[in-house]
Design a protein around this motif. Sequence first.
Motif, PDB file in Angstrom:
ATOM      1  N   PRO A 112      13.429  19.689  55.177  1.00 11.66           N
ATOM      2  CA  PRO A 112      12.897  20.627  54.492  1.00 11.66           C
ATOM      3  C   PRO A 112      12.344  21.869  55.585  1.00 11.66           C
ATOM      4  O   PRO A 112      11.954  23.031  55.125  1.00 11.66           O
ATOM      5  CB  PRO A 112      11.422  20.226  53.769  1.00 11.66           C
ATOM      6  CG  PRO A 112      11.417  18.821  54.306  1.00 11.66           C
ATOM      7  CD  PRO A 112      13.222  18.912  55.258  1.00 11.66           C
ATOM      8  N   SER A 113      12.783  21.718  56.195  1.00  9.49           N
ATOM      9  CA  SER A 113      11.907  22.971  58.101  1.00  9.49           C
ATOM     10  C   SER A 113      12.830  22.803  58.542  1.00  9.49           C
ATOM     11  O   SER A 113      12.626  23.227  59.999  1.00  9.49           O
ATOM     12  CB  SER A 113      11.001  21.446  58.064  1.00  9.49           C
ATOM     13  OG  SER A 113      10.860  20.994  58.751  1.00  9.49           O
ATOM     14  N   PHE A 114      14.131  23.585  58.421  1.00  8.41           N
ATOM     15  CA  PHE A 114      15.049  23.022  59.076  1.00  8.41           C
ATOM     16  C   PHE A 114      14.619  24.567  59.860  1.00  8.41           C
ATOM     17  O   PHE A 114      14.399  25.867  59.803  1.00  8.41           O
ATOM     18  CB  PHE A 114      16.883  24.122  58.907  1.00  8.41           C
ATOM     19  CG  PHE A 114      17.406  23.402  59.371  1.00  8.41           C
ATOM     20  CD1 PHE A 114      18.366  22.476  59.581  1.00  8.41           C
ATOM     21  CD2 PHE A 114      18.126  25.100  59.582  1.00  8.41           C
ATOM     22  CE1 PHE A 114      19.252  22.461  60.947  1.00  8.41           C
ATOM     23  CE2 PHE A 114      19.518  24.998  60.893  1.00  8.41           C
ATOM     24  CZ  PHE A 114      20.119  24.044  61.438  1.00  8.41           C
ATOM     25  N   PRO A 115      14.617  24.395  61.688  1.00 11.09           N
ATOM     26  CA  PRO A 115      14.032  25.346  63.097  1.00 11.09           C
ATOM     27  C   PRO A 115      14.705  26.652  63.099  1.00 11.09           C
ATOM     28  O   PRO A 115      14.193  27.321  64.011  1.00 11.09           O
ATOM     29  CB  PRO A 115      13.694  24.371  63.993  1.00 11.09           C
ATOM     30  CG  PRO A 115      15.489  23.072  63.987  1.00 11.09           C
ATOM     31  CD  PRO A 115      15.428  23.239  61.939  1.00 11.09           C
ATOM     32  N   TRP A 116      15.938  26.618  62.352  1.00 11.82           N
ATOM     33  CA  TRP A 116      16.745  28.309  62.936  1.00 11.82           C
ATOM     34  C   TRP A 116      18.057  28.544  62.290  1.00 11.82           C
ATOM     35  O   TRP A 116      17.574  28.006  60.992  1.00 11.82           O
ATOM     36  CB  TRP A 116      18.145  27.326  63.721  1.00 11.82           C
ATOM     37  CG  TRP A 116      18.586  28.263  64.338  1.00 11.82           C
ATOM     38  CD1 TRP A 116      19.411  29.004  65.937  1.00 11.82           C
ATOM     39  CD2 TRP A 116      20.398  29.081  64.292  1.00 11.82           C
ATOM     40  NE1 TRP A 116      19.513  30.010  65.928  1.00 11.82           N
ATOM     41  CE2 TRP A 116      20.100  29.826  64.174  1.00 11.82           C
ATOM     42  CE3 TRP A 116      20.680  29.276  62.699  1.00 11.82           C
ATOM     43  CZ2 TRP A 116      21.859  30.853  64.543  1.00 11.82           C
ATOM     44  CZ3 TRP A 116      22.234  30.331  62.537  1.00 11.82           C
ATOM     45  CH2 TRP A 116      22.237  30.980  63.261  1.00 11.82           C
TER      46      TRP A 116
END
Length: 327
Positions: free
Chosen positions: A167-171
């Motif tokens: 839910p919070s993919f960093p890229w």
Amino acid sequence: MSASWRAVRRRLMTPSHNETKLSTRGFHEKSPEARETLETVGATFLDGYAFAVEARDQDEAHQWLERIPVRFRGFAYEGAAMGLAMLDGLPVPGKGRVAAFLAGHGAPHDYMVHVGIGWAMARLPRFRWASVAPADPLLRWLALDGYGFHQAYFRTQRYVREQYRDPSFPWPGDETRRYAGHAIDQGIGRALWFIGGTDPAVVADLVDGFAADRRADLYSGVGLAACYAGGADEAELLHLLERAGRYRPQIAQGAAFASTARVESGLLTPHTELAVRVLCGLAPPQAAEVCTQARPAPVVDGRLTAYEVWRRQISERVSSGAPWART
């Protein structure tokens, strides 16, 4: 670096071909012919990776890559891109290998090169991703497609059976990051074609097991793999369309992308010609022209990313004239 040290680096860094065997992965086997196709794809990808890791420079890698048969050569370039991105992302001498490749011999294969970067992302620590992140504001999303394929292919239980989604993919880490899950799902959809052994019924069952809001992206990936990798005859492709139902436009968009990648790289094959005709009702050069004409310039992200706007325009244009749209 001497040739002997480069050879050692190749042996240390290149995964075993056994990792791409259907039996190793636990993937569905439709037929011996389909198994051979998919395993050759995997082996050729790793060969391309090994070439890039061992080669003195991209000219030498290019010489090796060009010896691969046309049907599988694009996968070798994808693997080469992963290898170069791994070297860029690791603490070894030299940087900018992927950028140089895209400016040189990798340019006709830019779709596959960007996908290969995503494979490297899946193997590198996240704090190293900035060193391999693509600069192209449009095709950078293909790296996440590659990441999604890798995760579904090698972590099938987590990403396919359990349908995990970060839910919070960093890229890429900017205001467009909300689109990351969609691009990753497009790669997962491509992997489903391999996991399902090119069997449309099995593949469709896998897609339909996901939440409804993910299926459009997944079917797009399926259409791309069916057209680029192949493995299905005309009757099977028609069955895929039947099973896709309301997601036929996404199947067609994926096929148009695949056709464009093969046309632009000069790697057109009979199975791609068949698939794009069945799925889009077009010849490959026509599908490629649609993608080229719809390509945004300049690339400006808004409520929707420019990449998603591009995909939707392609979908609308190719599906409007497809045979299945008239029935």
